[in-house]
Scaffold this motif. Structure first.
Motif, short mmCIF file in Angstrom:
data_model
loop_
_atom_site.label_atom_id
_atom_site.label_comp_id
_atom_site.label_asym_id
_atom_site.label_seq_id
_atom_site.Cartn_x
_atom_site.Cartn_y
_atom_site.Cartn_z
N GLU A 1 0.84 -1.21 0.00
CA GLU A 1 0.00 0.00 0.00
C GLU A 1 0.86 1.25 0.00
O GLU A 1 0.57 2.24 -0.69
CB GLU A 1 -0.92 0.00 1.23
CG GLU A 1 -1.90 1.16 1.28
CD GLU A 1 -2.89 1.14 0.14
OE1 GLU A 1 -3.36 2.26 -0.26
OE2 GLU A 1 -3.18 0.06 -0.39
N LEU B 1 3.86 1.47 -1.21
CA LEU B 1 4.45 1.61 -2.54
C LEU B 1 3.44 2.22 -3.52
O LEU B 1 3.79 3.08 -4.34
CB LEU B 1 4.95 0.26 -3.04
CG LEU B 1 6.18 -0.31 -2.31
CD1 LEU B 1 6.48 -1.73 -2.77
CD2 LEU B 1 7.39 0.59 -2.54
N ARG B 2 2.19 1.75 -3.42
CA ARG B 2 1.17 2.32 -4.30
C ARG B 2 0.95 3.81 -4.01
O ARG B 2 0.82 4.64 -4.91
CB ARG B 2 -0.15 1.55 -4.14
CG ARG B 2 -0.12 0.16 -4.76
CD ARG B 2 -1.52 -0.42 -4.86
NE ARG B 2 -2.13 -0.61 -3.55
CZ ARG B 2 -1.97 -1.72 -2.81
NH1 ARG B 2 -1.22 -2.74 -3.25
NH2 ARG B 2 -2.56 -1.82 -1.64
N THR B 3 0.93 4.13 -2.70
CA THR B 3 0.76 5.56 -2.33
C THR B 3 1.94 6.38 -2.81
O THR B 3 1.77 7.50 -3.33
CB THR B 3 0.62 5.68 -0.80
OG1 THR B 3 -0.51 4.92 -0.37
CG2 THR B 3 0.44 7.15 -0.40
N ALA B 4 3.14 5.82 -2.64
CA ALA B 4 4.33 6.53 -3.09
C ALA B 4 4.30 6.72 -4.60
O ALA B 4 4.67 7.79 -5.12
CB ALA B 4 5.59 5.78 -2.67
N ASP B 5 3.84 5.70 -5.29
CA ASP B 5 3.75 5.82 -6.75
C ASP B 5 2.73 6.89 -7.14
O ASP B 5 2.97 7.72 -8.04
CB ASP B 5 3.35 4.47 -7.34
CG ASP B 5 3.33 4.51 -8.85
OD1 ASP B 5 4.38 4.80 -9.46
OD2 ASP B 5 2.25 4.30 -9.42
N ARG B 6 1.60 6.91 -6.39
CA ARG B 6 0.58 7.92 -6.67
C ARG B 6 1.10 9.33 -6.36
O ARG B 6 0.89 10.27 -7.12
CB ARG B 6 -0.69 7.62 -5.85
CG ARG B 6 -1.86 8.51 -6.22
CD ARG B 6 -3.16 8.02 -5.57
NE ARG B 6 -3.07 8.01 -4.12
CZ ARG B 6 -2.96 6.90 -3.37
NH1 ARG B 6 -2.93 5.70 -3.96
NH2 ARG B 6 -2.89 6.98 -2.05
N GLN C 1 4.16 10.21 -6.38
CA GLN C 1 5.16 10.56 -7.38
C GLN C 1 4.50 11.07 -8.66
O GLN C 1 4.96 12.04 -9.25
CB GLN C 1 6.04 9.34 -7.68
CG GLN C 1 7.19 9.65 -8.63
CD GLN C 1 8.09 8.45 -8.84
OE1 GLN C 1 7.82 7.35 -8.31
NE2 GLN C 1 9.13 8.63 -9.61
N ARG C 2 3.39 10.37 -9.03
CA ARG C 2 2.68 10.83 -10.22
C ARG C 2 2.09 12.23 -9.99
O ARG C 2 2.15 13.10 -10.86
CB ARG C 2 1.58 9.84 -10.60
CG ARG C 2 2.11 8.53 -11.15
CD ARG C 2 1.01 7.73 -11.83
NE ARG C 2 -0.11 7.46 -10.94
CZ ARG C 2 -0.18 6.38 -10.15
NH1 ARG C 2 0.80 5.48 -10.14
NH2 ARG C 2 -1.23 6.20 -9.39
N ASP C 3 1.51 12.43 -8.77
CA ASP C 3 0.96 13.76 -8.46
C ASP C 3 2.06 14.82 -8.46
O ASP C 3 1.86 15.95 -8.95
CB ASP C 3 0.26 13.74 -7.09
CG ASP C 3 -1.02 12.90 -7.11
OD1 ASP C 3 -1.52 12.64 -8.23
OD2 ASP C 3 -1.51 12.54 -6.03
N SER D 1 4.75 14.72 -10.15
CA SER D 1 5.15 14.97 -11.54
C SER D 1 4.17 15.93 -12.20
O SER D 1 4.56 16.85 -12.93
CB SER D 1 5.21 13.65 -12.32
OG SER D 1 6.19 12.80 -11.78
#
Length: 484
Positions: free
Chosen positions: A34, A36-41, A43-45, A47
């Protein structure tokens, strides 16, 4: 031994601890997934935020560039506006300087012209009284007087304009019937109309009006003079009449002359503008009559209208408020009865005038103190006053007056003083010098048409006459102030 015995027992808590450890690892894995998914989200935000920030920064740079361009344009526009304002300011200042220069020129020219004209007018009056028995000399004197009258008329027009611009024209609003005024105008212009080859018709009416009678007479005088000079001739007709309106009376001056083109109807009310006098003939006037009419009508609040058709003629209309005077009993008389009454009134007036002493007769033996720096005018004025039987003490400056004043034994009945005297002295200086000793009426005579002269004379309680002074006007004014 018991100790060894206890160690030999089987450990039953192992499977439980292992299960708990596995459960913890699973929770940890799930949390890690979870995270990692939050971190990925995130990161996308992040960006997207970076991209949005870059876009906004680019827009901001472009907006700043646009603002800079707008500022430059505004600065250039402000510069052009400031330049235009500066140009307008300079043009206004040039116009103001031109107006002041014109006023100074007219004032100086009027004064410089009036001095010799005044002397010539006085000498001509004396000459005409001395050559009655010589027809040729009388004719020459009459021609000389006509030339002087022409110059005097132009200067009088300038004076009237100056007085109107200065606001120094007294207005006396009264209610009266204009019949007598119109009949007087008919008589006054009859001879000039005949000379111009014009048929003059005046039709009075019995309607009372409310305005200044003296200024109305001057308005109609200028309009009639203009019509006879420029609209008459060659058997043409000029008409002065009235039209009744519900609350007003329209005075109309008609002519059947050449008419006024539409593009010239505003210009004819400008000073010195004449349509049919390119040679500037004094016989056709000086272009001051209609400007004076417009100013006097504006002063009285009267409507002035012009209608004209080229080749057919012109009509000027002055609209005057009606008054509510009681009926005039003379209006019920027949034409014959009115004529007989007019003759009787004229005869009575003539007899009364004959029985009454003239101003020049009443001032015999009176004393006049004359202060005039121009030798020709001083000499001519002294000759004229002595011819009227007046005792004259004449000086040429305020300094000479100050020297002579203590030695004068008798109080003068009136002081005649030129306005412009040597070394910057004026008629006011004379009035103050004399009034330190005697309370004497002072008449200031000047060729200066500047409006300030009128206001100054009023402020110190002096009468003001403008050169060239007609002998009759001088006699009447002297008689009036002496009687007071």
């Amino acid at each position: 031994m018991p100790k060894n015995a206890d160690s030999d027992k089987p450990d039953r808590s192992g499977p439980t601890k292992g299960k708990a450890l596995r459960d913890s690892l699973e929770v940890l894995n799930r949390n890690l997934a979870e995270g990692l998914r939050t971190a990925d989200r995130l990161q996308r935000d992040a960006s997207r935020l970076v991209e949005e920030s870059a876009r906004l920064a680019a827009e901001l740079v472009e907006q700043r560039r646009e603002m800079s361009r707008l500022h430059d344009r505004l600065h250039r526009s402000e510069g052009r506006r400031a330049a235009r304002e500066e140009e307008l300011r300079r043009a206004y200042e040039r116009a103001e300087r031109a107006d002041r220069a014109k006023a100074r020129f007219l004032s100086a020219a009027s004064h410089d012209l009036r001095q010799p004209i005044q002397a010539a007018a006085l000498y001509t009056h004396i000459l005409r009284g001395a050559v009655d028995a010589n027809p040729a000399a009388r004719e020459a004197a009459d021609l000389l007087q006509a030339s002087i009258d022409s110059l005097s008329g132009m200067l009088s027009g300038l004076l009237d304009l100056a007085r109107l611009e200065a606001g120094a024209v007294d207005v006396a609003i009264t209610e009266f019937r204009p019949d007598a005024l119109m009949r007087h105008l008919a008589q006054e212009f009859r001879e000039s109309a005949v000379t111009e080859g014009t048929s003059l018709h005046v039709h009075p009416c019995g309607v009372a009006v409310r305005t200044d009678a003296r200024l109305l007479a001057r308005i109609l005088t200028h309009l009639l003079s203009n019509a006879i000079r420029h609209g008459g001739g060659n058997g043409r007709r000029v008409l002065l009449g009235c039209r009744r309106r519900p609350a007003a009376l329209e005075f109309q001056v008609w002519d059947d002359g050449r008419g006024i083109p539409p593009d010239a109807r505003a210009a004819i009310f400008e000073e010195f503008h004449q349509l049919d006098n390119p040679e500037r003939s004094a016989a056709k006037g000086f272009g001051l009559g209609l400007p004076l009419v417009a100013r006097m009508a504006r002063l009285l609040g009267l409507a002035l209208d012009l209608r004209s058709e080229v080749g057919r003629g012109t009509v000027f209309t002055v609209t005057v408020p009606r008054a509510t005077l009681p009926p005039d009993p003379d209006r019920r008389l027949t034409a014959a009865a009115r004529a007989m009454a007019a003759v009787a009134t004229s005869a009575t007036a003539t007899a009364t005038a004959t029985a009454t002493a003239s101003p020049t007769e009443r001032m015999k033996g009176r004393r006049v103190l004359l202060v005039e720096d121009d030798e020709r005018v001083r000499h001519a004025m002294t000759m004229l006053l002595k011819r009227w039987g007046v005792r004259v003490t004449a000086v040429g400056s305020a300094e000479e007056l100050a020297d002579r004043l203590p030695r004068l034994r008798s109080r003068p009945h009136v002081v005649l003083a030129d306005h412009r005297l040597p070394r910057g002295q004026t008629g006011r200086t004379v009035a103050e010098l004399v009034r330190r000793r005697w309370d004497v009426p002072v008449i200031i005579i000047t060729g200066d048409t500047a409006p300030e002269r009128l206001r100054e004379a009023r402020s110190i309680g002096c009468r003001l006459l403008h050169k060239p002074v007609e002998p009759g006007d001088l006699a009447a004014t002297l008689d009036e102030v002496m009687e007071r």
